[in-house]
Design a protein around this motif. Sequence first.
Motif, PDB file in Angstrom:
ATOM      1  N   UNK A 324     -44.321 -11.901  48.900  1.00 31.75           N
ATOM      2  CA  UNK A 324     -44.574 -12.254  47.495  1.00 31.75           C
ATOM      3  C   UNK A 324     -44.280 -11.111  46.525  1.00 31.75           C
ATOM      4  N   UNK A 325     -43.872  -9.955  47.059  1.00 29.93           N
ATOM      5  CA  UNK A 325     -43.434  -8.855  46.203  1.00 29.93           C
ATOM      6  C   UNK A 325     -41.992  -9.030  45.739  1.00 29.93           C
ATOM      7  N   UNK A 326     -41.282  -9.939  46.349  1.00 28.92           N
ATOM      8  CA  UNK A 326     -39.862 -10.094  46.042  1.00 28.92           C
ATOM      9  C   UNK A 326     -39.638 -10.653  44.638  1.00 28.92           C
ATOM     10  N   UNK A 327     -38.779  -9.961  43.887  1.00 27.28           N
ATOM     11  CA  UNK A 327     -38.419 -10.366  42.524  1.00 27.28           C
ATOM     12  C   UNK A 327     -36.901 -10.434  42.447  1.00 27.28           C
ATOM     13  N   UNK A 328     -36.350 -11.515  41.885  1.00 28.43           N
ATOM     14  CA  UNK A 328     -34.883 -11.630  41.818  1.00 28.43           C
ATOM     15  C   UNK A 328     -34.311 -10.823  40.650  1.00 28.43           C
ATOM     16  N   UNK A 329     -32.986 -10.869  40.488  1.00 30.44           N
ATOM     17  CA  UNK A 329     -32.333 -10.038  39.471  1.00 30.44           C
ATOM     18  C   UNK A 329     -32.701 -10.424  38.049  1.00 30.44           C
ATOM     19  N   UNK A 330     -33.286 -11.614  37.876  1.00 28.14           N
ATOM     20  CA  UNK A 330     -33.720 -12.057  36.542  1.00 28.14           C
ATOM     21  C   UNK A 330     -35.189 -11.715  36.277  1.00 28.14           C
ATOM     22  N   UNK A 331     -35.827 -11.000  37.220  1.00 24.84           N
ATOM     23  CA  UNK A 331     -37.223 -10.612  37.039  1.00 24.84           C
ATOM     24  C   UNK A 331     -38.216 -11.712  37.384  1.00 24.84           C
ATOM     25  N   UNK A 332     -37.810 -12.676  38.225  1.00 24.27           N
ATOM     26  CA  UNK A 332     -38.682 -13.793  38.594  1.00 24.27           C
ATOM     27  C   UNK A 332     -39.162 -13.614  40.038  1.00 24.27           C
ATOM     28  N   UNK A 333     -40.472 -13.629  40.287  1.00 20.35           N
ATOM     29  CA  UNK A 333     -40.990 -13.551  41.664  1.00 20.35           C
ATOM     30  C   UNK A 333     -40.868 -14.927  42.335  1.00 20.35           C
ATOM     31  N   UNK A 334     -39.678 -15.245  42.807  1.00 18.49           N
ATOM     32  CA  UNK A 334     -39.360 -16.596  43.293  1.00 18.49           C
ATOM     33  C   UNK A 334     -40.280 -17.061  44.424  1.00 18.49           C
ATOM     34  N   UNK A 335     -40.509 -16.257  45.490  1.00 16.56           N
ATOM     35  CA  UNK A 335     -41.421 -16.740  46.544  1.00 16.56           C
ATOM     36  C   UNK A 335     -42.816 -17.070  46.016  1.00 16.56           C
ATOM     37  N   UNK A 336     -43.315 -16.267  45.068  1.00 20.40           N
ATOM     38  CA  UNK A 336     -44.646 -16.510  44.495  1.00 20.40           C
ATOM     39  C   UNK A 336     -44.667 -17.800  43.686  1.00 20.40           C
ATOM     40  N   UNK A 337     -43.596 -18.053  42.939  1.00 15.48           N
ATOM     41  CA  UNK A 337     -43.504 -19.297  42.151  1.00 15.48           C
ATOM     42  C   UNK A 337     -43.467 -20.506  43.079  1.00 15.48           C
ATOM     43  N   UNK A 338     -42.632 -20.444  44.121  1.00 10.84           N
ATOM     44  CA  UNK A 338     -42.468 -21.590  45.014  1.00 10.84           C
ATOM     45  C   UNK A 338     -43.726 -21.877  45.830  1.00 10.84           C
ATOM     46  N   UNK A 339     -44.405 -20.818  46.281  1.00 11.54           N
ATOM     47  CA  UNK A 339     -45.642 -21.026  47.053  1.00 11.54           C
ATOM     48  C   UNK A 339     -46.722 -21.658  46.170  1.00 11.54           C
ATOM     49  N   UNK A 340     -46.839 -21.165  44.929  1.00 10.00           N
ATOM     50  CA  UNK A 340     -47.806 -21.747  43.986  1.00 10.00           C
ATOM     51  C   UNK A 340     -47.467 -23.204  43.710  1.00 10.00           C
ATOM     52  N   UNK A 341     -46.181 -23.475  43.522  1.00 11.47           N
ATOM     53  CA  UNK A 341     -45.734 -24.842  43.250  1.00 11.47           C
ATOM     54  C   UNK A 341     -46.054 -25.776  44.417  1.00 11.47           C
ATOM     55  N   UNK A 342     -45.915 -25.259  45.630  1.00  7.32           N
ATOM     56  CA  UNK A 342     -46.204 -26.065  46.819  1.00  7.32           C
ATOM     57  C   UNK A 342     -47.649 -26.545  46.820  1.00  7.32           C
ATOM     58  N   UNK A 343     -48.573 -25.652  46.454  1.00  3.13           N
ATOM     59  CA  UNK A 343     -49.994 -26.034  46.396  1.00  3.13           C
ATOM     60  C   UNK A 343     -50.262 -27.008  45.255  1.00  3.13           C
ATOM     61  N   UNK A 344     -49.630 -26.762  44.110  1.00  2.91           N
ATOM     62  CA  UNK A 344     -49.816 -27.644  42.950  1.00  2.91           C
ATOM     63  C   UNK A 344     -49.299 -29.050  43.265  1.00  2.91           C
ATOM     64  N   UNK A 345     -48.300 -29.133  44.145  1.00  2.67           N
ATOM     65  CA  UNK A 345     -47.727 -30.423  44.514  1.00  2.67           C
ATOM     66  C   UNK A 345     -48.772 -31.363  45.116  1.00  2.67           C
ATOM     67  N   UNK A 346     -49.834 -30.780  45.702  1.00  2.00           N
ATOM     68  CA  UNK A 346     -50.886 -31.633  46.276  1.00  2.00           C
ATOM     69  C   UNK A 346     -51.532 -32.516  45.218  1.00  2.00           C
ATOM     70  N   UNK A 347     -51.372 -32.137  43.952  1.00  2.00           N
ATOM     71  CA  UNK A 347     -51.874 -32.950  42.844  1.00  2.00           C
ATOM     72  C   UNK A 347     -51.204 -34.323  42.835  1.00  2.00           C
ATOM     73  N   UNK A 348     -49.936 -34.353  43.202  1.00  2.00           N
ATOM     74  CA  UNK A 348     -49.208 -35.623  43.266  1.00  2.00           C
ATOM     75  C   UNK A 348     -49.872 -36.530  44.296  1.00  2.00           C
ATOM     76  N   UNK A 349     -50.241 -35.954  45.445  1.00  2.00           N
ATOM     77  CA  UNK A 349     -50.895 -36.727  46.504  1.00  2.00           C
ATOM     78  C   UNK A 349     -52.273 -37.208  46.065  1.00  2.00           C
ATOM     79  N   UNK A 350     -53.013 -36.323  45.353  1.00  5.43           N
ATOM     80  CA  UNK A 350     -54.341 -36.693  44.860  1.00  5.43           C
ATOM     81  C   UNK A 350     -54.255 -37.895  43.928  1.00  5.43           C
ATOM     82  N   UNK A 351     -53.250 -37.877  43.044  1.00 11.49           N
ATOM     83  CA  UNK A 351     -53.069 -38.987  42.108  1.00 11.49           C
ATOM     84  C   UNK A 351     -52.556 -40.244  42.804  1.00 11.49           C
TER      85      UNK A 351
END
Length: 451
Positions: A324-351
């Motif tokens: 999660x320390x990895x940051x791309x050339x645009x300054x975006x911590x991509x693994x951190x964004x994707x992992x967070x998004x994966x958990x947020x996706x459970x909201x779709x299942x809840x609904x």
Amino acid sequence: MDSETPKLQRRLKNRHIQLIAMGGAIGTGLFLGSAHIIQSAGPSIILGYLIGGLIAFLIMRQLGEMIVHEPVTGSFSYFAFKYWGKFPGFLTGWNYWILYILVAMTELTAIGKYVNYWWPDIPAWVSVLFFFVLVTVMNLANVKIYGESEFWLSMIKVLAIIAMIIFGVYLLFTADAASTVSISNLWMHGGFFPHGFEGLFYMLAFMMFAFGGIELISMAAAETEDPEKNIPKAVNQTVIRIFLFYICSLAILLSLVPWNQLDLGGLDKSPFVIIFKQIGIDWAAHLLNFIILTASLSVCNSGMYANSRMLLGLAEQGNAPKVFQQVNQHGIPVPAVLFSALLIFSCVLLNYFVPEKALSYLIYIVVSAAVLNWMMISLIHLKFKKAMRKEGIHTKFPALFAPFTNYFVLAFMLIILYVMWNQGLMLSVLMLPVWIAVLFGLFKMLHKKNV
């Protein structure tokens, strides 16, 4: 990390920071959650938000002092790690991360309600999935694009609330004698406290949910231009604006229709939309529904941003996997964004599985995590001030009346837990020590393996 490793970029300007700070605290809590509070507290909801705003301001000043002194990734988790110890840093960071996973899920769930206002046949999970994908894409772009998207999303709701206040004042001044529109609605129908002070007191926990998001400004500190100048300005101006928006908008709206004549129908309807619909201004109700939808999208957008930056900060402390320390050339911590998004996706299942109860479940859990988060900020600030005094350092943006205000905030949070205990949220309160114990176990496992 070596000097060639991509890092976060200071590309957020003062206008971005102003709107990010304000936008995070104007969402479902005001637009949707206030329905339940109005039914229980009546017009005294105005006083409740005044109290909540004062507590939010004190917490923001405590946080502001620390982030102006050191504008770093991970914000208060970093300060807990540095001035208190490894586990407080771990606890604060992961609790905040979970909190904003839940906040993002709450806002996405609310969006499904707003879409159903126009198209009741569209399943909530479909709307939630669409906006989930949109928010994830925005957070994978460079930080300036995030800043611009959040600036305009927040600007829409801020301008809308101002326009709504002005329009409401116009209706008050042009109402005829036979109309129910009158400022006397604030005290005529059972008084300002129609259910006594208890009616307000036992709603305080739900009101504090509305101020969840005040910490977002600290998450953007490491990507802010001239943080020493822009952060204090944002802290002070944002709180004043929140006071105005919450108190003025609710005072005007509750003057348009007597609180006890509102057909709110429970927690999943917006009083803002219902009021204009009841007084026969359908176009305003539709416009407001659109604005409220953008408000929730804004908070969800900022929630995913905050999650990814906190996860990055935790990884830099050694309190999260190094990936999660990895940051791309645009300054975006991509693994951190994707992992967070994966958990947020459970909201779709809840609904998908429990669409009727999804929003209320999420709001209850969020309040518990938010209380722990705010208590930790005040405790961390006490540790920070002790370290500053020991080193003889005078900070540039000192908190107000510390340490008295720290103890005041902590006492208020204990009151909130008492309210939750007595309002059917006993399980949420009991889960707090369990949650802390779980995080302690995970902390021990992580550091035993030296991840």
